[in-house]
Design a protein around this motif. Sequence first.
Motif, PDB file in Angstrom:
ATOM      1  N   UNK A   1      43.391  41.474  42.164  1.00  0.00           N
ATOM      2  CA  UNK A   1      43.111  41.179  43.574  1.00  0.00           C
ATOM      3  C   UNK A   1      43.770  39.873  43.963  1.00  0.00           C
ATOM      4  N   UNK A   2      43.744  39.584  45.254  1.00  0.00           N
ATOM      5  CA  UNK A   2      44.146  38.282  45.779  1.00  0.00           C
ATOM      6  C   UNK A   2      45.547  37.852  45.398  1.00  0.00           C
TER       7      UNK A   2
ATOM      8  N   UNK B   1      49.074  44.541  34.438  1.00  0.00           N
ATOM      9  CA  UNK B   1      47.969  44.025  35.249  1.00  0.00           C
ATOM     10  C   UNK B   1      46.823  43.651  34.319  1.00  0.00           C
ATOM     11  N   UNK B   2      46.659  42.350  34.078  1.00  0.00           N
ATOM     12  CA  UNK B   2      45.585  41.882  33.213  1.00  0.00           C
ATOM     13  C   UNK B   2      44.325  41.630  34.019  1.00  0.00           C
TER      14      UNK B   2
ATOM     15  N   UNK C   1      42.572  50.412  39.967  1.00  0.00           N
ATOM     16  CA  UNK C   1      42.858  50.450  41.411  1.00  0.00           C
ATOM     17  C   UNK C   1      44.088  49.603  41.731  1.00  0.00           C
ATOM     18  N   UNK C   2      44.198  48.453  41.080  1.00  0.00           N
ATOM     19  CA  UNK C   2      45.360  47.590  41.299  1.00  0.00           C
ATOM     20  C   UNK C   2      46.637  48.264  40.806  1.00  0.00           C
ATOM     21  N   UNK C   3      46.563  48.907  39.646  1.00  0.00           N
ATOM     22  CA  UNK C   3      47.736  49.613  39.110  1.00  0.00           C
ATOM     23  C   UNK C   3      48.175  50.713  40.074  1.00  0.00           C
TER      24      UNK C   3
ATOM     25  N   UNK D   1      51.240  48.887  34.642  1.00  0.00           N
ATOM     26  CA  UNK D   1      50.214  49.446  33.761  1.00  0.00           C
ATOM     27  C   UNK D   1      49.110  48.416  33.585  1.00  0.00           C
ATOM     28  N   UNK D   2      47.920  48.897  33.262  1.00  0.00           N
ATOM     29  CA  UNK D   2      46.768  48.019  33.135  1.00  0.00           C
ATOM     30  C   UNK D   2      46.542  47.551  31.711  1.00  0.00           C
TER      31      UNK D   2
END
Length: 238
Positions: free
Chosen positions: A14-15, A33-34, A43-45, A56-57
């Motif tokens: 986020x952010x 995405x850590x 959701x971010x991925x 990738x997460x």
Amino acid sequence: MTEKRTALVTGANKGIGLAIAEGLGAEGFTVAVGARDAMRREQAVEHLRRAGVDAFGVGLDVTSDESVAAAAAAVEQEAGGLDVLVNNAGIGGRTDGGAQDPTTLDLDVVRTVLETNVLGVVRVTNAMLPLLQRSSAPRIVNVSSNMGSLTLQTGPVLAAYAPSKTMLNAMTTQYARRLADTSVIVNACCPGYVATDFTGFAGSRTPQQGAAIAVRLATLPDDGPRGGFFDDEGVVPW
């Protein structure tokens, strides 16, 4: 065909962290995405993939040795290496009941803030360094704040958060000195007062504006600055 580059952004769900991930994706990076929260991470991925970013997460709690070690293994398995690390994950800490007033300072709040904002950065950086050192152009960016500047003394009195950023800046210079004769370039940045849930959406800048300096430092040329503290305007006084 250029070699695919990989970037890990901590707190990227986020952010500013998500905006940094987007910015690096636009530069052609595969973005790891850590994030701690599995649902927000995925959701971010998905958000990034819809924007055309190869993402990738990676499950990552910066306060846990085991989680960080597992994240390093996951990045290597998924991407084969790492070119950029953006240490973005950070917390403000509680402020109720004078918890960050220096005259009534809650030392447990200080410990909690330092655990994420400073020790977490050290933990992640040291776990990822073996991967970064195999890169042809490794970059480390620590997301700081000008509230940590002893010269500027900006923002409200927050005697846990502000000193944590002062120490983060100091650690940035220690890494830069230690790695001075290597290809690893380490710097810190201030994204400014950004409208995110971290600021109660009171900031005057967008996450994308805040992310720009981190993306710039993550893509510095080999003769770029080392051990500095920068915002959009240039060098931030310490």
